[in-house]
Write a protein that holds these residues in place. Sequence first.
Motif, PDB file in Angstrom:
ATOM      1  N   CYS A  36       0.833  -1.205   0.000  1.00 46.63           N
ATOM      2  CA  CYS A  36       0.000   0.000   0.000  1.00 46.63           C
ATOM      3  C   CYS A  36       0.868   1.255   0.000  1.00 46.63           C
ATOM      4  CB  CYS A  36      -0.885  -0.033   1.244  1.00 46.63           C
ATOM      5  SG  CYS A  36      -1.858   1.445   1.488  1.00 46.63           S
ATOM      6  N   TRP A  38      -0.253   4.206   0.894  1.00 39.92           N
ATOM      7  CA  TRP A  38      -0.686   5.118   1.947  1.00 39.92           C
ATOM      8  C   TRP A  38       0.016   4.794   3.276  1.00 39.92           C
ATOM      9  CZ3 TRP A  38      -2.525   9.662   2.801  1.00 39.92           C
ATOM     10  CH2 TRP A  38      -3.121   9.976   4.026  1.00 39.92           C
ATOM     11  N   ARG A  39      -0.139   3.612   3.767  1.00 39.49           N
ATOM     12  CA  ARG A  39       0.573   3.090   4.952  1.00 39.49           C
ATOM     13  C   ARG A  39       0.415   3.928   6.218  1.00 39.49           C
ATOM     14  NH1 ARG A  39       6.137   0.220   3.006  1.00 39.49           N
ATOM     15  NH2 ARG A  39       5.257  -0.670   1.117  1.00 39.49           N
ATOM     16  N   LYS A  40      -0.654   4.663   6.334  1.00 42.49           N
ATOM     17  CA  LYS A  40      -0.752   5.550   7.496  1.00 42.49           C
ATOM     18  C   LYS A  40      -1.934   5.218   8.404  1.00 42.49           C
ATOM     19  CE  LYS A  40       1.361   9.413   5.090  1.00 42.49           C
ATOM     20  NZ  LYS A  40       1.051  10.600   4.299  1.00 42.49           N
ATOM     21  N   CYS A  41      -2.712   4.192   8.081  1.00 41.84           N
ATOM     22  CA  CYS A  41      -3.876   3.898   8.917  1.00 41.84           C
ATOM     23  C   CYS A  41      -3.397   3.368  10.271  1.00 41.84           C
ATOM     24  CB  CYS A  41      -4.789   2.893   8.223  1.00 41.84           C
ATOM     25  SG  CYS A  41      -5.395   3.506   6.639  1.00 41.84           S
ATOM     26  N   MET A  43      -4.429   1.310  12.449  1.00 44.63           N
ATOM     27  CA  MET A  43      -4.549  -0.079  12.900  1.00 44.63           C
ATOM     28  C   MET A  43      -3.861  -1.046  11.951  1.00 44.63           C
ATOM     29  SD  MET A  43      -6.815   0.862  10.707  1.00 44.63           S
ATOM     30  CE  MET A  43      -7.886   0.372   9.381  1.00 44.63           C
ATOM     31  N   CYS A  44      -3.196  -0.531  10.902  1.00 42.86           N
ATOM     32  CA  CYS A  44      -2.753  -1.413   9.818  1.00 42.86           C
ATOM     33  C   CYS A  44      -1.254  -1.698   9.851  1.00 42.86           C
ATOM     34  CB  CYS A  44      -3.131  -0.792   8.478  1.00 42.86           C
ATOM     35  SG  CYS A  44      -2.573  -1.776   7.082  1.00 42.86           S
ATOM     36  N   TYR A  46      -0.077  -4.032   7.498  1.00 40.98           N
ATOM     37  CA  TYR A  46       0.093  -4.828   6.272  1.00 40.98           C
ATOM     38  C   TYR A  46       1.372  -4.486   5.507  1.00 40.98           C
ATOM     39  CZ  TYR A  46      -4.692  -6.498   6.776  1.00 40.98           C
ATOM     40  OH  TYR A  46      -5.835  -7.096   7.233  1.00 40.98           O
ATOM     41  N   SER A  81      -2.909  -6.650   0.242  1.00 39.27           N
ATOM     42  CA  SER A  81      -2.575  -5.797   1.399  1.00 39.27           C
ATOM     43  C   SER A  81      -2.326  -4.381   0.916  1.00 39.27           C
ATOM     44  CB  SER A  81      -1.358  -6.329   2.167  1.00 39.27           C
ATOM     45  OG  SER A  81      -1.563  -7.662   2.523  1.00 39.27           O
ATOM     46  N   GLY A  82      -3.052  -3.995  -0.082  1.00 43.72           N
ATOM     47  CA  GLY A  82      -2.946  -2.660  -0.676  1.00 43.72           C
ATOM     48  C   GLY A  82      -4.099  -2.500  -1.647  1.00 43.72           C
ATOM     49  N   ARG A 116      -8.206   1.145  -2.647  1.00 40.18           N
ATOM     50  CA  ARG A 116      -8.573   2.452  -2.111  1.00 40.18           C
ATOM     51  C   ARG A 116      -9.357   3.192  -3.210  1.00 40.18           C
ATOM     52  NH1 ARG A 116      -5.899   4.943   2.212  1.00 40.18           N
ATOM     53  NH2 ARG A 116      -5.998   6.938   1.108  1.00 40.18           N
ATOM     54  N   LYS A 154      -7.317   7.631   7.562  1.00 39.33           N
ATOM     55  CA  LYS A 154      -7.506   6.879   6.318  1.00 39.33           C
ATOM     56  C   LYS A 154      -7.107   7.673   5.080  1.00 39.33           C
ATOM     57  CE  LYS A 154      -8.868   2.962   4.739  1.00 39.33           C
ATOM     58  NZ  LYS A 154      -8.686   1.615   5.215  1.00 39.33           N
TER      59      LYS A 154
HETATM   60  S1  SF4 Z   1      -5.700  -0.171   5.921  1.00 38.36           S
HETATM   61 FE1  SF4 Z   1      -5.520  -0.306   3.688  1.00 38.36          FE
HETATM   62  S2  SF4 Z   1      -5.277   1.843   3.036  1.00 38.36           S
HETATM   63 FE2  SF4 Z   1      -4.810   1.791   5.213  1.00 38.36          FE
HETATM   64  S3  SF4 Z   1      -2.587   1.535   5.325  1.00 38.36           S
HETATM   65 FE3  SF4 Z   1      -3.526  -0.514   5.434  1.00 38.36          FE
HETATM   66  S4  SF4 Z   1      -3.542  -1.299   3.349  1.00 38.36           S
HETATM   67 FE4  SF4 Z   1      -3.215   0.944   3.254  1.00 38.36          FE
END
Ligand code: SF4
Length: 323
Positions: A36, A38-41, A43-44, A46, A81-82, A116, A154
Amino acid sequence: MTSSKSKKPVASWLDYDFFENEAIKCLTVILRTVGCQWRKCTMCGYWQESADISQADILAQLEHSLRTSPDEEFILKIFTSGSFLDEREISSGTRREIARMVETRKEIKKLVVETRPEFVSAEKIADLKAVEHLELAIGLETADDFIRSNYINKGFSFDDYRTAARIVNECGATVKTYLLLKPPFVSEKKAIEDVIKSADLVSDYSSTISLNLCNVQKYTRLEYLWKRRYYRPPWLWSAVDAIKEIKNKRDVVVMSDPVGAGHKRGPHNCGSCDFVVKEAIKEFNVTQDLGVLERLEAVDCECKEVWQALLKFDDFLFCSNLG
Ligand code: SF4
Ligand SMILES: [Zn+2]
């Protein structure tokens, strides 16, 4: 990354899903990609599965997984995972090749991929036109822009989601919307209310609503909060409550994969009743029969009263983070 690892997916497994009013086998493949952007959520985690992977490797990973695919009809879920529609992860050429692989396997009744919203366009969906039934899954998490922006980080708005969902529907594909039960800084009671309200607002665009029960992944900001007791994953009773409410009101498929259920990092009750509640949620997923969840009313576990008291006093106490 060794070449043998880059040619095998992160994981793949067989289980069941719900399609055209019945349970159907489902092969889920987690492809390793560059991950991904973005990588800023909050809870994530991945991003830990990403690597420097070529497009040829991605096709090799999928071929590897399809070797164990069922002989009978099944749903294929390809997750990265993206975002499957992010050109940087999966190129247009690879998408078309994957669509051809799906087209030649008549047992595959439906292909589900995740993205996304900013990557959704009619042109990219056209790469997959060879797929008869395509579903785009979008991780909206909540229809509440304040919660999504401030607590989940998000990076897109509800309007962005709506625009993407409309494009998907106009292209003849279906939308699966992920909603997150209990983002950080949201009380147990507010979390239930938020997913129910969000389900209302997304049901016009979605043929499936998938309730993701928040779990604590390693090396995330959520883990930081959880270790300091500022966060407790949702109760399984909350999940049951939310699923019943959402399904009762609408003609939409409601799914919830109780990942990590019964573990301290995952959605859990008291430890004694977790298994029976988790199994009921799994049975509901493949039957969509609310009777399965209503039968849980007969489960006489002491923790139900604790959970009910928690909902009552949740707005006053921050005790939802304990236990
Ligand atoms: S939840 Fe989805 S959009 Fe957010 S960082 Fe993880 S893979 Fe990326
Ligand atoms: Zn219990």
